[in-house]
Design a protein around this motif. Structure first.
Motif: not given
Length: 122
Positions: A49-70
């Motif tokens: 089981g993996v919890i995807l934290g707040p450091d990964i988001k969905y970008d609707a414009e790119k239709d892709a996942l983006v990472c937020l290192p901060k």
């Protein structure tokens, strides 16, 4: 659930956890604990089981996942170092590939969950 590094357990819970953090992934009682990238690396489990934290988001414009290192809690990453995105993706890749029979995912962001559901056959 406690992390695998839970050091002092009360008598009431003494036999519910692995005997030490070094053995949580091999000990049957480790099922009652949560591991991290460092302790799960190199192991394979039937299910993970993996919890995807707040450091990964969905970008609707790119239709892709983006990472937020901060927003990554595990490492002190900044967006300036250029490696934050790659490191976060690698962390999730390692965790998501530990299960031989299956993987359960939970995302803190419902949009990320919706993104992944598009690729699942169920």
């Amino acid at each position: 659930m406690p992390w695998e590094t839970k050091a002092n357990t009360s008598k009431e819970f003494k036999f519910q956890y692995a005997r030490s953090a070094d053995f949580w992934a091999k000990d049957p009682q480790g099922i009652n604990q949560v591991g991290c990238i460092y302790s799960a690396q190199g192991f394979e489990f039937d299910y993970v089981g993996v919890i995807l934290g707040p450091d990964i988001k969905y970008d609707a414009e790119k239709d892709a996942l983006v990472c937020l290192p901060k927003l990554n809690k595990e490492r002190n990453l900044t967006e300036k170092d250029g490696n934050g995105d790659r490191l976060i993706r690698n962390i999730y890749k390692v965790l998501l590939t530990r299960g031989r029979k299956g993987c359960y995912m939970y995302s803190c962001d419902p949009k990320v969950s919706k993104y992944f559901k598009r690729f699942m056959n169920y």
